[in-house]
Write an enzyme that holds these catalytic residues in place. Structure first.
Site: not given
Ligand code: GCW
Length: 886
Positions: A305, A384, A412
Site C-alpha cells: 500500500e 482484507d 473497519e
Molecule cells: O485494510 C487496510 C486498511 C489500512 C491498513 C491496512 C493494513 C494500516 O484500510 O488502513 O493500514 O489494511 O492492514 O496495513
C-alpha cells in the site's frame, strides 16, 4: 445496614442510573441473591501473596478490588500460609517452599498458565492461585474473579488453564499525532502531537483490561509507521509506556518503517543486505533496548500500500525480516513481518489478476528462509477483513516459518463504531477451518499457534479498537470484540456462546432476561450484518475507495485495489478457480481446493468469493442467487429491527445511560440497514434486470419521495439512474481507456477515512451513486439558515396512529435543524449532529428519524421544515408513513 453496605447500595443504585462503560468487563458489580451467598461462602476474605513481584502486586490489588466490589468485603492481607481459610497466590516453587505438606505439583503447567486449586487442611480451606511465572499468577487471579462475577461455583476448584499460544498480542494503528488509523474510539491513549502523552493513566487501565484476557504484547504505533518512532528522543518516552504496562505483564512492541536506515540513519540506502544498513538496525535496536529492556519486538509492513520494502533493491521479504530479526535476536525480541503485501495498482481488466493470491504468491516460496525469531503475520482472509472471506491459504502453507493469525478487532469494514457486530463467531469460523495442512485435523487455530509444524513463536494478533473515549471503543458493545479476541487468543476452543455469555454477564450483570437477550443478539449480529451488506461471499459492498463505511456497490470496481466482485449485467462473483479463473483456489491444499473448485461443493456463503455465476444460478436450496440477494437484504433489516425491540424489552434492567446509548445505536443501525438494503437491491435489480420475485424492490409502502412533495425553498438534486457504471458495460472500449485513469488511489492517509479518489462511482469528489438516494433524487436547502425550507404532503390514507420516518442527510460539516409538523402542530424536532463516518452526502450520511404515535386523518398536511447549518443543506430523501407498531 453497615457503612460499607450502604456505600455499595448507593453505588449500585447509581450504577442502575448510569455507567459510562469505562470499567468494561471489569466492573465487579455487587452480587446479590444466591450468587452472593455462594461466593461469600467459598471465597475467604483473607489473602496471602507469596510472590513479591510487581505483577503479583497487581494480582493482589485486583483480588482486593474484585472481592470488595462483588462481595462487599475487604480482604485482610496476611503473609505466608495463614492458619485460617484464605486465598493464597504463589508460584509452584513458592508454594512448595511455604506449604511443603500440600505437595502441590502440576507438571502440565506452562508459562503464563494458571492452576486454581482448592486445598483443604483440617477446617481451613485455601483457594490457591498457582502458576510457574508471575503473569500466570495475575491471569489466575483474573480467572477467579471472572468466575465469581459470572456466578460460577468456586468452592471446590481444580482447574488448569494454559494459553493455547505464546503470542497473544494486540496491534495499535495509532499515529504519533494522536489520531488512529481505522480507530473509532477516540484519540490515541499513547500519543499526542508527536509525543507520548503526559498522562498515561489510561494506558495502565488498558493494561489491566489486556491482562484480564491474558494478552501479553502490544504494539503502540501504526504499521504505516512513522520513521520518527526510531528517533533517539522518543526512546525515553516510549519507555514510559512500557513502564505503565509492565505491572500488567504486557510487553510493548513498536512498528518500524523499513526505510528507517535512510530516513533516520541518514544512509543513502535501506538495502537489507548492505553492511551499513545491517549496522543501522543493530545500533538502533540496541538503543531501544537500553530504554525498554523487555521490548517484545517490532512489527513491519513493507512493500504494501505504497510503503517501500525490499523490492526496491530486488531483495526478498526474508532478507527484509531477517536483517531486523538479527538485531533483535540478542535481546530475545521478535519481528512480526506482515503478510499483507499486494499490488494496489492491478489492472482490473485482466480477469486473471487477483489480490486474493498476493499473500501466498509473495511468501510461500520463502518458507524456511526466515530466522526463527521472525513471524509472518497473516490476515484471516486473503483480501482484507471483509465480512466473509475464505481463510487465507498462506495460513495452511508455511511449514518452516513462524506465523501468526491477524484479526481486526476494530470494525473497519463492520460498521465501525456505529453498528453492533460481534466478531467472535466470524473469527471462530476462520479458526476452526480445516486447512488439511498435514492431512485432516489441522484447523487454522492450530496452524497459527505453531502446533502443527512446531513453530515456537506463533499465535494471534488483533488490531485493537480502543481510544480515549470513556467507553474505550466508541460505543458500549464493541468492547465485546476486544474481550472476544483476548479470550480466543487464550483458548480458541471456547465456543462463541461461552465467550459472549461471559462478556454479557460481566458487562451487563446476571439478570437472566438481560443475559439471554444480549447473548442471542450478539451471537447473531455477524450474520445479520452479512445479510444486509454482503451475502454469499459478495463481501462488503462498501465504499472501499472512500470511508469503508457507506454502501457503494461499485466502489470496488474499475480500480487497482482489487476488491472486485465483478457484478455485471449477467452475473456476479470472482472466478478464482484453477480451471477458468485466477487460480487462487489452487493455493489451498488439494483436499480444500477440491471442495472450492466446484460450484456445487462450494458452501453457498462463499460462492461469490470463489466463483462467477449467472444471477439465475441456483443455490443449494434451489433459490436463485439474485433472489437470495434480495431476500437476504430484507432479512437483515428485519433482524436489526428485532434487535431494537428486544433491547427495548430490557428497559429498567440495564442502567439508564448504557440502555439509552445502545438503543440509539441500534435504532440508527436499523435505519442504515434499510439504506443498505435499498441501495444494494436497487443496484442489482437495475444491473440484472431481474425483478424481485416478491415485488418489494422499488416498491416501498408508505414512502413519499421528498422530490414529489410540495417544496418551499428546497430544490431537487438528481443523482442519476441506478445501475452499472458505463465502464462495466462497455464491450470494447477504445484502447487505452480500459482500467485507466480512475484516479490513482494514493497510499492510505494516516488517520484519513479513505484511500483518496478513484474507483467506481465511490471516490471522494465523485457524485454519490444514484442508488444511495431513494428514487435517485433528493432535495436540498441552499437558502441558508435564515430562511428554512420545507417539504409538505397531504395525507390521504385512513385515519389512525402512524410512525413517521424522515430520511435525511447528516454530514459532518453542520448541524441542520428539523421540525416535523402535522397541520400547524409541531410533532417532533431534532438536530442532525451525529458524528458519522461519511464525509459527504451519500448513503453513509443518510439517516432516519422516527416519530412514533402520530395521529393522522385524511387531509392532514405533513410538513418537514429543514433549517440548514454551516455547509449542511438539511437535505431530505423521503418521508415514510407506516402504521404504528405499538
Ligand atoms: O485494510 C487496510 C486498511 C489500512 C491498513 C491496512 C493494513 C494500516 O484500510 O488502513 O493500514 O489494511 O492492514 O496495513
Amino acid at each position: 445496614m453497615s457503612k460499607l453496605r450502604l456505600v455499595s447500595f448507593l453505588l449500585s443504585a447509581a450504577a442502575l442510573y448510569g455507567e459510562t462503560g469505562a470499567s468494561a468487563w471489569l466492573r465487579y458489580a455487587p452480587l446479590d441473591g444466591p450468587a452472593l451467598t455462594a461466593s461469600r461462602q467459598a471465597v475467604q476474605p483473607v489473602l496471602s501473596v507469596l510472590d513479591s513481584s510487581p505483577i503479583a502486586g497487581s494480582a493482589r490489588d485486583e483480588i482486593i478490588r474484585g472481592i470488595r466490589g462483588m462481595l462487599d468485603r475487604v480482604p485482610r492481607l496476611e503473609s505466608g500460609i495463614p492458619q485460617e481459610s484464605a486465598i493464597v497466590i504463589g508460584t509452584l516453587a513458592e508454594l512448595q517452599a511455604s506449604a511443603p505438606t500440600w505437595k502441590l505439583q502440576k507438571p502440565d503447567l506452562i508459562a503464563d498458565g494458571y492452576w486454581l486449586k482448592t486445598v483443604t487442611v483440617g477446617r481451613n480451606r485455601y483457594t490457591v492461585i498457582a502458576a510457574i511465572n508471575e503473569r500466570g499468577l495475575l491471569y489466575g487471579s483474573f480467572a477467579l474473579l471472572r468466575k465469581i462475577a459470572i456466578g460460577e461455583p468456586v468452592l471446590q476448584l481444580d482447574e488448569l488453564s494454559n494459553p493455547y499460544a505464546p503470542v497473544r498480542w494486540v496491534n495499535h494503528w495509532d499515529n504519533l499525532a494522536g489520531t488512529i488509523e481505522r480507530g473509532y474510539g477516540g484519540r490515541s491513549i499513547f500519543w499526542d502531537a508527536g509525543k507520548v502523552r503526559g498522562d498515561l493513566s489510561r494506558v495502565s487501565d488498558y493494561g489491566r483490561l489486556l491482562a484480564s484476557l491474558g494478552i501479553n504484547g502490544c504494539s503502540i504505533d501504526n504499521v504505516n509507521a512513522d520513521p520518527k518512532i526510531m528517533s533517539p528522543e522518543l526512546a525515553p518516552q516510549i519507555a514510559r509506556i512500557a513502564d505503565a504496562f509492565r505491572p500488567w505483564g504486557v510487553r510493548i512492541a513498536v512498528s518500524v518503517d523499513f526505510t528507517s536506515p535512510q530516513k533516520i540513519g541518514g544512509l543513502p540506502t535501506f538495502d537489507p543486505l548492505d553492511a551499513k544498513v545491517v549496522e543501522f538496525w543493530k545500533t538502533a535496536i540496541d538503543k531501544l533496548y537500553q530504554s525498554v529492556p523487555d521490548l517484545a519486538g517490532v512489527v513491519m509492513k513493507a512493500d504494501s500500500e505504497g510503503r517501500q520494502g525490499p523490492s526496491a533493491y530486488g531483495r526478498t521479504h526474508a532478507d527484509a525480516a531477517n536483517v531486523v530479526a538479527r538485531a533483535l535476536k540478542p535481546h530475545g525480541g521478535l519481528i512480526f513481518y506482515r503478510g499483507f503485501v499486494y499490488d494496489n495498482h492491478m489492472d482490473w481488466n485482466n480477469p486473471k489478476n487477483d489480490r486474493g493470491r498476493a499473500a501466498w504468491d509473495n511468501f510461500h516460496d520463502l518458507d524456511g528462509k526466515f530466522d526463527d525469531n521472525a513471524v509472518i503475520q497473516i490476515k484471516n482472509g486473503p483480501i482484507d477483513f471483509q465480512v466473509r472471506e475464505a481463510p487465507s491459504p498462506l495460513l495452511g502453507t508455511l511449514e518452516k516459518t513462524n506465523e501468526a493469525l491477524e484479526l481486526q478487532i476494530t470494525q473497519e469494514y463492520f460498521g465501525q463504531s456505529k453498528y453492533n457486530v460481534n466478531l467472535v463467531p466470524y473469527w471462530k469460523d476462520t479458526m476452526d477451518f480445516d486447512m488439511h495442512a498435514k492431512g485432516a485435523g489441522t484447523p487454522v487455530k492450530a496452524l497459527a499457534a505453531g502446533k502443527v509444524f512446531h513453530q515456537p513463536n506463533s499465535g494471534f494478533v488483533g488490531v485493537s479498537n480502543i481510544g480515549l473515549d470513556d467507553n474505550w471503543s466508541g460505543n458500549q458493545l464493541s468492547q465485546g470484540n476486544l474481550y472476544g479476541f483476548g479470550r480466543l487468543a487464550w483458548n480458541p476452543d471456547l465456543s462463541s456462546k461461552q465467550i459472549i455469555d461471559e462478556w454479557t454477564k460481566l458487562t451487563f450483570g446476571l439478570n437472566p432476561k438481560v443475559v439471554d437477550t444480549i447473548d442471542a443478539m450478539q451471537l447473531s449480529t455477524w450474520k445479520t450484518f452479512e445479510h444486509y451488506t454482503g451475502p454469499l461471499g459478495l463481501q462488503t459492498l462498501t465504499d472501499i475507495v472512500g470511508d469503508h463505511y457507506s454502501v457503494n456497490v461499485e466502489a470496488s470496481e474499475y480500480n487497482g485495489w482489487g476488491q472486485w466482485h465483478r457484478a455485471d449485467a449477467k452475473g456476479v462473483g470472482m472466478d478464482r478457480t484453477v480451471a477458468t479463473g485466477t487460480g487462487f483456489i489452487g493455493q489451498y491444499r488439494p483436499e480444500v481446493a477440491k471442495v472450492f473448485e466446484s460450484e456445487a461443493t462450494t458452501p453457498d456463503d462463499l460462492l461469490l468469493f470463489l466463483h462467477h455465476v449467472p444471477y439465475t444460478y441456483k443455490l443449494h436450496d434451489g433459490k436463485t442467487v439474485i433472489q437470495y440477494l434480495y431476500d437476504a437484504h430484507y432479512q437483515g433489516v428485519e433482524e436489526v429491527a428485532a434487535y431494537v425491540q428486544q433491547w427495548k424489552a430490557l428497559k429498567g434492567m440495564v442502567d439508564e445511560q448504557r440502555y439509552n446509548q445502545v438503543l440509539t445505536q441500534l435504532e440508527y443501525q436499523h435505519g442504515q440497514a434499510i439504506v443498505w438494503r435499498d441501495a444494494v437491491n436497487v443496484w442489482f435489480e437495475a444491473a440484472s434486470k431481474i425483478p424481485d420475485g416478491r415485488g418489494r424492490v422499488g416498491h416501498w409502502p408508505g414512502r413519499v419521495e421528498a422530490e414529489s412533495m410540495t417544496l418551499a425553498g428546497y430544490t431537487v438534486q438528481d443523482w442519476g439512474k441506478p445501475g452499472i457504471d458505463p465502464r462495466g458495460i462497455a464491450k470494447t472500449p477504445a484502447p487505452g481507456t480500459r482500467g485507466a485513469p480512475v484516479g490513482q488511489p494514493g497510499p492510505p492517509q494516516a488517520g484519513a477515512p479513505g484511500r483518496g479518489a478513484g474507483g467506481g462511482r465511490g471516490g471522494f469528489g465523485a457524485s454519490p451513486p444514484a442508488e444511495d438516494a431513494s428514487g435517485g433524487k433528493i432535495v436540498v436547502c441552499t437558502a441558508g439558515a435564515a430562511a428554512p425550507c420545507s417539504a409538505s404532503t397531504k395525507y390521504t390514507g385512513v385515519a389512525g396512529t402512524y410512525s413517521l420516518n424522515v430520511e435525511y442527510f447528516d454530514t459532518p460539516n453542520g448541524a441542520s435543524h428539523y421540525r416535523l409538523f402535522v397541520g400547524k402542530q409541531v410533532v417532533d424536532e431534532w438536530v442532525g449532529d451525529l458524528r458519522l463516518p461519511s464525509r459527504r452526502m451519500d448513503a453513509g450520511a443518510s439517516t432516519r428519524h422516527t416519530t412514533e404515535g402520530v395521529a393522522l386523518r385524511p387531509g392532514d398536511e405533513i410538513r418537514i421544515e429543514g433549517k440548514p447549518d454551516g455547509m449542511e443543506t438539511a437535505a431530505l430523501d423521503y418521508l415514510e408513513i407506516l402504521p404504528d407498531k405499538n
